[in-house]
Design a protein around this motif. Sequence first.
Motif, PDB file in Angstrom:
ATOM      1  N   ARG A 177       0.835  -1.209   0.000  1.00 16.35           N
ATOM      2  CA  ARG A 177       0.000   0.000   0.000  1.00 16.35           C
ATOM      3  C   ARG A 177       0.869   1.258   0.000  1.00 16.35           C
ATOM      4  N   GLN A 178       1.889   1.264   0.838  1.00 13.70           N
ATOM      5  CA  GLN A 178       2.762   2.434   0.911  1.00 13.70           C
ATOM      6  C   GLN A 178       3.509   2.655  -0.401  1.00 13.70           C
ATOM      7  N   LYS A 179       3.985   1.579  -1.004  1.00 19.14           N
ATOM      8  CA  LYS A 179       4.728   1.707  -2.257  1.00 19.14           C
ATOM      9  C   LYS A 179       3.845   2.193  -3.396  1.00 19.14           C
ATOM     10  N   GLN A 180       2.583   1.790  -3.387  1.00 20.15           N
ATOM     11  CA  GLN A 180       1.654   2.208  -4.445  1.00 20.15           C
ATOM     12  C   GLN A 180       1.355   3.697  -4.395  1.00 20.15           C
ATOM     13  N   GLN A 181       1.629   4.337  -3.260  1.00 19.23           N
ATOM     14  CA  GLN A 181       1.377   5.770  -3.125  1.00 19.23           C
ATOM     15  C   GLN A 181       2.545   6.617  -3.598  1.00 19.23           C
ATOM     16  N   LYS A 182       3.650   5.969  -3.945  1.00 19.34           N
ATOM     17  CA  LYS A 182       4.836   6.707  -4.370  1.00 19.34           C
ATOM     18  C   LYS A 182       4.587   7.513  -5.639  1.00 19.34           C
ATOM     19  N   LYS A 183       5.168   8.704  -5.686  1.00 16.69           N
ATOM     20  CA  LYS A 183       5.109   9.542  -6.880  1.00 16.69           C
ATOM     21  C   LYS A 183       6.501  10.086  -7.154  1.00 16.69           C
ATOM     22  N   GLN A 184       6.814  10.263  -8.421  1.00 17.29           N
ATOM     23  CA  GLN A 184       8.105  10.831  -8.794  1.00 17.29           C
ATOM     24  C   GLN A 184       7.984  12.345  -8.884  1.00 17.29           C
ATOM     25  N   GLU A 185       8.649  13.018  -7.963  1.00 18.82           N
ATOM     26  CA  GLU A 185       8.671  14.469  -7.881  1.00 18.82           C
ATOM     27  C   GLU A 185      10.112  14.903  -7.631  1.00 18.82           C
ATOM     28  N   PRO A 186      10.409  16.193  -7.799  1.00 19.20           N
ATOM     29  CA  PRO A 186      11.752  16.660  -7.429  1.00 19.20           C
ATOM     30  C   PRO A 186      12.010  16.386  -5.945  1.00 19.20           C
ATOM     31  N   ILE A 187      13.210  15.972  -5.622  1.00 14.79           N
ATOM     32  CA  ILE A 187      13.558  15.688  -4.230  1.00 14.79           C
ATOM     33  C   ILE A 187      14.011  16.978  -3.553  1.00 14.79           C
ATOM     34  N   THR A 220       5.232  20.086   2.816  1.00 17.39           N
ATOM     35  CA  THR A 220       5.698  19.323   1.666  1.00 17.39           C
ATOM     36  C   THR A 220       4.957  17.986   1.638  1.00 17.39           C
ATOM     37  N   THR A 221       5.444  17.032   0.864  1.00 18.02           N
ATOM     38  CA  THR A 221       4.806  15.719   0.757  1.00 18.02           C
ATOM     39  C   THR A 221       5.881  14.631   0.792  1.00 18.02           C
ATOM     40  N   TRP A 222       5.430  13.393   1.022  1.00 21.31           N
ATOM     41  CA  TRP A 222       6.362  12.264   1.036  1.00 21.31           C
ATOM     42  C   TRP A 222       7.105  12.130  -0.288  1.00 21.31           C
ATOM     43  N   SER A 223       6.460  12.499  -1.384  1.00 22.62           N
ATOM     44  CA  SER A 223       7.086  12.308  -2.696  1.00 22.62           C
ATOM     45  C   SER A 223       8.291  13.217  -2.903  1.00 22.62           C
ATOM     46  N   HIS A 224       8.422  14.256  -2.090  1.00 22.18           N
ATOM     47  CA  HIS A 224       9.572  15.161  -2.197  1.00 22.18           C
ATOM     48  C   HIS A 224      10.723  14.736  -1.296  1.00 22.18           C
ATOM     49  N   LEU A 225      10.577  13.548  -0.679  1.00 22.32           N
ATOM     50  CA  LEU A 225      11.622  13.036   0.203  1.00 22.32           C
ATOM     51  C   LEU A 225      12.340  11.848  -0.427  1.00 22.32           C
ATOM     52  N   ALA A 226      13.649  11.797  -0.224  1.00 25.14           N
ATOM     53  CA  ALA A 226      14.440  10.585  -0.461  1.00 25.14           C
ATOM     54  C   ALA A 226      14.906  10.113   0.910  1.00 25.14           C
TER      55      ALA A 226
END
Length: 389
Positions: free
Chosen positions: A221-231, A320-326
């Motif tokens: 479930r967590q992986k399916q929420q991933k989005k590619q955004e600038p880090i 911010t959002t999780w997608s902006h984190l590495a």
Amino acid sequence: MKKVAIIPLRKGSKGIPGKNKKKMLGRPLFSWVLGAAIFSDLDAVYVFTDDAEILAFIEKEYAWSPKVKGLLRAAENANDTASTESTMLEFAEKINYDFDMLCLLQATSPMTTTANINEAIAKMYVSDTVSVLSVVKTHRFTWNEDGTPQNYDVFNRPRRQDFNGLLMENGAIYLTTKEAFVSSKNRVSGKIGLIEMPEETLHEIDSLSDWTIIENLLANRQKQQKKQEPIKYLVLDVDGVFTDGCVYYGSEGELMKKFDMRDGMGLEILRQHSVEVVVITSENSELVAKRMQKLQIKHAFLGVKDKFSFLQNFINEQKTTWSHLAYVGDDVNDLAGLCTVGWSFAPNNATTVVKHNVDVVLNNNSANGAIREVCEWLMKYNSRYVNVK
């Protein structure tokens, strides 16, 4: 209206010993629903337990959230025969019925989300509704013990897409008004509203095989929420990421940790490329604190056990959002975050379970160029977003 939640926990557990404290995807089981509750529209969340260790954990770990409180549960309401309703009544009396809505959340339903809780609260404002419970739609065919079907005609078996199915309680969320609870002394009564949750939330944790199934469901479930955004932020664990995972002790305690100077230079260059560095570790080490000061890392958080909830709060504060984190992690307590961020990394010498769940396994080991490798990877990755509107 004051909306208060209770998460009842028992110290004893026969099916899975220590179940509530056992780590699921790197977090204590109860912290999944607690984290969802913290970021919901609830006004207060009480962990009601007879376990002193959990109460101490709550006091220390969630000091950043004024919503969270630990409350001691009587032994007679924490045995095998005690009902949930008797526990709720004890709780209500202990807080002097200081609520307008009472929400029962179950730690054994870790798939519960903030959105699910908010939907239940919103449902309470529907005309005449005084209670709400969560259900799952199942398309299973059910039978009576005498061999007769309950919900379909055996001579006219419907296709799944033509079958409305059944609504079943999943035991995750119950919500009621104070008046209804005082009158009925039951978790739900009167006109009851329903909120529907995904079918996978019907799984119950009664055995280790159930545990494995739900842990895999959570990870997916967590992986399916991933989005590619600038880090915009690089999150780093310390031991096993900055260091080689070894600690050198003497008679006076912790003496040394090994850090790679090239990692420090990589982080300095990365910050020049507008990526903030966040360090979060479960250990509270003076050596680490001094190293972070030397590296001028302002977002350094030590002694954090529930990294996932802490990071969610950090994300909200930074808007911010999780997608902006590495995220770079090496062991199980990093798993929830690694499965959720935009990009996740593991040093080549990380634990096997972590390497199986990250986006990128690095060529280098920790304290031997792993962080520097991530810095260079992120700078190349972010370059694709330059001048992109």
